[in-house]
Motif scaffolding. Structure first.
Motif, short mmCIF file in Angstrom:
data_model
loop_
_atom_site.label_atom_id
_atom_site.label_comp_id
_atom_site.label_asym_id
_atom_site.label_seq_id
_atom_site.Cartn_x
_atom_site.Cartn_y
_atom_site.Cartn_z
N PRO A 43 0.81 -1.21 0.00
CA PRO A 43 0.00 0.00 0.00
C PRO A 43 0.84 1.26 0.00
CG PRO A 43 -0.87 -1.59 1.56
CD PRO A 43 0.45 -2.11 1.07
N SER A 44 2.08 1.19 0.51
CA SER A 44 2.94 2.37 0.57
C SER A 44 3.74 2.56 -0.70
CB SER A 44 3.90 2.24 1.76
OG SER A 44 4.70 1.10 1.60
N GLY A 45 3.57 1.64 -1.66
CA GLY A 45 4.26 1.77 -2.91
C GLY A 45 5.59 1.05 -2.95
N ALA A 46 6.01 0.44 -1.86
CA ALA A 46 7.27 -0.29 -1.83
C ALA A 46 7.02 -1.74 -2.12
CB ALA A 46 7.93 -0.14 -0.46
N VAL A 153 5.98 -1.80 4.86
CA VAL A 153 7.01 -0.82 5.18
C VAL A 153 6.44 0.15 6.21
CG1 VAL A 153 8.52 0.99 4.31
CG2 VAL A 153 8.08 -1.05 2.93
N VAL A 154 7.09 0.23 7.36
CA VAL A 154 6.65 1.11 8.44
C VAL A 154 7.84 1.95 8.87
CG1 VAL A 154 5.68 1.24 10.77
CG2 VAL A 154 4.99 -0.62 9.23
N GLY A 155 7.70 3.27 8.75
CA GLY A 155 8.79 4.14 9.13
C GLY A 155 10.06 3.90 8.34
N GLY A 156 9.89 3.49 7.08
CA GLY A 156 11.04 3.24 6.23
C GLY A 156 11.68 1.88 6.42
#
Length: 227
Positions: A43-46, A153-156
């Motif tokens: 969802p974050s694009g990663a 991906v959470v916080g990078g």
């Protein structure tokens, strides 16, 4: 001339064999492309790896069991309006160039949940409307079985969710997902999500319901809010 013709004939026969062998080295085994495509768009694009059930062999056995999260837990959201936590909001506001009220509202949004406490006992999860120690009443309960892991991906950083599915078809929350407990942190807690399907839960990028140990202190909560 006879020798030259013989040599030319040998080369003519050898050439197709050589080309065939080279071509075979570059061909994929049927289905190889599909089996190697383990990355999906998060969802974050990663690009996140989404292991299948067959990957369970690589997951520690203790994390395929609810026993890793067993016990009684309090929903952190129920603490956040305590006036004693004001120093935490003030520190966060100073760091983020905002106001204490804005910090509190943002934290409520990230930690929001419709239960006040959890009891995890064996394969059963019971959701309560308040802390277990405050006579929380049951909202829902079901036994859950291991499903698989999912990454986001959470916080990078890439983090792994451990997902379980309800065995009761009428369960209020068919899917629950947990981050592991970090026992080295001062505040004993874990983040989770709950709902219908893993895809639905993974799409809620900024939602992290969190439960803490009943022994949590005000000082620990202030430190957590200040970070």
């Amino acid at each position: 001339m006879t020798k030259h013709r013989a040599l030319a004939a040998c080369l003519a026969l050898a050439l197709p064999l050589t080309l065939s062998a080279c071509g075979g080295a570059d061909e994929q085994t049927p289905g190889a492309a599909e089996s190697s495509a383990t990355a999906v768009e998060s969802p974050s694009g990663a690009a996140d790896s989404t292991p299948s059930a067959a990957d369970s062999a690589s997951v520690p056995a203790e994390l395929q069991s609810l026993s890793s999260w067993k016990g009684e837990w309090n929903n952190i959201d129920n603490y956040l309006d305590d006036p004693a936590l004001a120093p935490g909001y003030e520190a966060a506001a100073k760091k983020n160039n905002s106001t204490p009220d804005e910090e509190k509202a943002a934290l409520h949004k990230r930690r929001a949940s419709d239960f006040g406490g959890l009891v995890i006992d064996g394969d059963k999860i019971t959701f309560l409307d308040n802390f277990p120690s405050k006579d929380g009443k049951e909202i829902s309960s079901s036994e859950y079985t291991w499903d698989k892991t999912y990454e986001s991906v959470v916080g990078g950083k890439t983090r792994t969710w451990y997902a379980f599915k309800a065995t009761d078809s009428a369960a209020k929350y068919p899917t629950v997902m947990f981050f592991p407990i970090d026992h080295e942190e001062d505040l004993l807690h874990f983040h989770m999500r709950y709902g219908n399907t893993p895809d639905e839960l993974l799409a809620k990028e900024d939602w992290f319901p969190t439960v803490v140990s009943p022994d949590t202190t005000t000082e620990q909560l202030i430190a957590e809010i200040s970070e």
